[in-house]
Design an enzyme around this catalytic site. Sequence first.
Site, PDB file in Angstrom:
ATOM      1  N   GLU A 286      50.680  29.626  65.753  1.00 32.55           N
ATOM      2  CA  GLU A 286      50.201  28.464  66.503  1.00 32.55           C
ATOM      3  C   GLU A 286      50.730  27.152  65.918  1.00 32.55           C
ATOM      4  O   GLU A 286      49.980  26.189  65.744  1.00 32.55           O
ATOM      5  CB  GLU A 286      48.661  28.458  66.545  1.00 32.55           C
ATOM      6  CG  GLU A 286      48.102  29.696  67.221  1.00 32.55           C
ATOM      7  CD  GLU A 286      46.582  29.675  67.386  1.00 32.55           C
ATOM      8  OE1 GLU A 286      45.905  29.057  66.548  1.00 32.55           O
ATOM      9  OE2 GLU A 286      46.095  30.283  68.352  1.00 32.55           O
ATOM     10  N   ASP A 360      41.745  37.801  69.874  1.00 31.87           N
ATOM     11  CA  ASP A 360      41.166  36.626  69.225  1.00 31.87           C
ATOM     12  C   ASP A 360      39.662  36.540  69.401  1.00 31.87           C
ATOM     13  O   ASP A 360      39.188  35.703  70.168  1.00 31.87           O
ATOM     14  CB  ASP A 360      41.844  35.360  69.786  1.00 31.87           C
ATOM     15  CG  ASP A 360      41.498  34.126  68.969  1.00 31.87           C
ATOM     16  OD1 ASP A 360      40.999  34.292  67.844  1.00 31.87           O
ATOM     17  OD2 ASP A 360      41.733  33.012  69.459  1.00 31.87           O
ATOM     18  N   GLU A 388      32.943  31.072  68.981  1.00 28.13           N
ATOM     19  CA  GLU A 388      33.905  30.348  69.816  1.00 28.13           C
ATOM     20  C   GLU A 388      33.890  30.829  71.266  1.00 28.13           C
ATOM     21  O   GLU A 388      33.921  30.021  72.187  1.00 28.13           O
ATOM     22  CB  GLU A 388      35.304  30.522  69.207  1.00 28.13           C
ATOM     23  CG  GLU A 388      36.418  29.896  70.016  1.00 28.13           C
ATOM     24  CD  GLU A 388      37.769  30.014  69.332  1.00 28.13           C
ATOM     25  OE1 GLU A 388      37.836  30.530  68.192  1.00 28.13           O
ATOM     26  OE2 GLU A 388      38.766  29.606  69.948  1.00 28.13           O
TER      27      GLU A 388
HETATM   28  O1  GCW Z   1      40.665  31.466  67.663  1.00 22.07           O
HETATM   29  C1  GCW Z   1      41.777  30.674  67.683  1.00 22.07           C
HETATM   30  C2  GCW Z   1      41.179  29.321  67.754  1.00 22.07           C
HETATM   31  C3  GCW Z   1      41.871  28.276  66.945  1.00 22.07           C
HETATM   32  C4  GCW Z   1      42.059  28.856  65.543  1.00 22.07           C
HETATM   33  C5  GCW Z   1      42.936  30.081  65.633  1.00 22.07           C
HETATM   34  C6  GCW Z   1      43.101  30.763  64.298  1.00 22.07           C
HETATM   35  C7  GCW Z   1      41.973  27.804  63.412  1.00 22.07           C
HETATM   36  O2  GCW Z   1      41.064  28.931  69.098  1.00 22.07           O
HETATM   37  O3  GCW Z   1      41.061  27.143  66.934  1.00 22.07           O
HETATM   38  O4  GCW Z   1      42.595  27.920  64.641  1.00 22.07           O
HETATM   39  O5  GCW Z   1      42.364  31.026  66.483  1.00 22.07           O
HETATM   40  O6  GCW Z   1      42.323  31.667  64.017  1.00 22.07           O
HETATM   41  O7  GCW Z   1      43.988  30.424  63.548  1.00 22.07           O
END
Ligand code: GCW
Length: 678
Positions: A286, A360, A388
């Site tokens: 990311e 995720d 989240e």
């Molecule tokens: O879950 C996703 C999140 C991001 C997060 C990323 C990660 C810290 O939306 O906010 O960043 O994963 O775990 O690196």
Amino acid sequence: AEDGYELWLRYAPAVVADPDSHGPGIAQLVAGSESPVQAATRRELLRGLQALSGVAPVGADTVTEDAALLVGTPASSSQIARLGLDLEGLGREGYRIRSAIVDGHATTVVAANDDIGVLYGAFHLLRLLQTGQPLADLDIREAPRLQVRVLNHWDDLDRYVERGYSGQSIWDWHRLPGWLDPRYTDYARANASIGINGAVLNNVNANADVLTPMYLEKVAAIAGVLRPYGMKVYLSARFSAPMQIGGLATADPVDPAVQAWWRAKADEIYSAIPDFGGFLVKANSEGQPGPQDYGRSHADGANMLADALAPHGGIVMWRAFVYSDEEPVDRARQAYNEFVPLDGRFRDNVLVQVKNGPIDFQPREPFHPLFGAMPRTPLMMEFQITKEYLGFSTHLAYTGPLYEEVLRADTHVQGPGSSVARVIDGSLHGHALTGIAGVANIGSDRNWSGSHFDQANWYAFGRLAWNPELSSRDIAVEWTRMTFSNDAAVVEPVVGMMMASREAVVDYTGALGLHHLMGRGHHYGPGPWVDGGPRADWTSVYFHRADRNGIGFDRTRRGSDAVSQYAAPVAGVFDDVAQTPEELLLWFHHVPWDHPMRSGRRLWDELVFRYDRGVDAVRDMRAAWSGLDGRIDAGRHAQVAAFLAIQQDEAQWWRDASVAYFQSISGMPLPAGAAPPP
Ligand code: GCW
């Protein structure tokens, strides 16, 4: 008034059950206070025992009367040494709690090899008292199954918390190191009470500034508060830090100047924090910098940092949550593809940190295929405590069952019984270094977690980190008794609510293996229609693949072949639509809308049924909670009731929006009996 600040350490007198049936109280406390850990233990016992019974036990140097509590190590107490308890195999952190006769007096003994084990044992004893357990005939032997049990704070230096829903970061960087907020001590107490022994203070999307002298002084101050409670501090390290704060032109891990910079940085950190835990790194994920920016591998990057930390005993936790910049065939496959070829190439002080599932932190995912697939590398679990994708801190969703489901999942890599728990506890492949991380849900809110029930997720994480075989239901019972009441008329309905809550969220956000259907960016409400934008795998349509004929992501051998990343017996099940558990059906298969389900319904009808069931379950939780009016203090009762009302509205929002959207694609009528729109 109850506001949740005390967490599960309320030590409320009301929770002491009938004194006659539950043996003697504690009249005399024999506990040293020479070391900071001993002093913390003694303070906690005095606080807890006094609050629970209304009278402070009398402090003494040795046991001289009945109903004594004797705590310590063979080194700190000659009376413990003389008991000759077998403390082998308990390590530093394990302990025993025994009912014994000490110099003629009936005594409860908490003994360990090291002060920190005594502290953990003291908290266990306080838990027994808080939950109304008898103190007679105790013979408890406990040691943690996992070594590194850490929280990951996704906290930025400006106190914004990424995916945090409980206020600002608790780390008040501006006033540190001069002001040590008493909250830091209460934070450490809460963590120690469940065996959490470390915290990564800053976000994995890391700001390199935390490694500058100004911040390291603040980090050292926090470390000083946490140390007496057995907690180490760790930091997320930004891979490009040598450029941002070191003035170097590169962060290439094979560059000698870069290596020297990290060695010097590690030396500097350890001179301020001798027991610093190490680094957590999110690299080449990311948009974060990493070794691949220089054509090097994750192992090259991790090993460079590991070499800098090794002389000081530090570790690297290198995250496997990666997905490349190119559009993937199937994002679920990427971490495995990048990491499995590196198996055996990491230094001994590196743990690869893997999220529980391959996408995720969705309300339900299959276990991550990396578990079991890297036998020569210790893997640590990363769970999300902050919710989240499960309704932030507003929706009630107890994540204990989610953790339990993943830990008990059988990878089959060494035949049946190769559970994920046994991968991460090192027993399956013989690793000494083991660990687990939970992305914290803690913030500056008075109740720490943004809602009263979200405290349970922090609690459950800690308890499962200590022993991944515990039952999430038993943990819910413990937590409820300490947090609310020992009254069965409270415990039963509350535990019932908790145990149903995660499945309710699965149902109203998208059951049957659907995933990643949330609104873009914020990840809160429904967004199954999300399409377009920078990457296909940040949309919802990429994941559900619904069309006129059917729905689901074909990850079978005929599709993306993600199933082949699992061991053969598991792959065989997931590859076969008839054997795949229905909870994961649409994760692995694209099936027609009229696919027959076990209930006798066709898929479309089943999906609508599940959406309705989720909403109904929230209604049931609300009813159960309103039945507790008067049995729970008014402040906490009212807030939970208000949040449940929000949750019910939003469960309906999820259902109505999702059913309407999917109906626009399936063209199927609503099944008879489906709830009409509100
Ligand atoms: O879950 C996703 C999140 C991001 C997060 C990323 C990660 C810290 O939306 O906010 O960043 O994963 O775990 O690196």
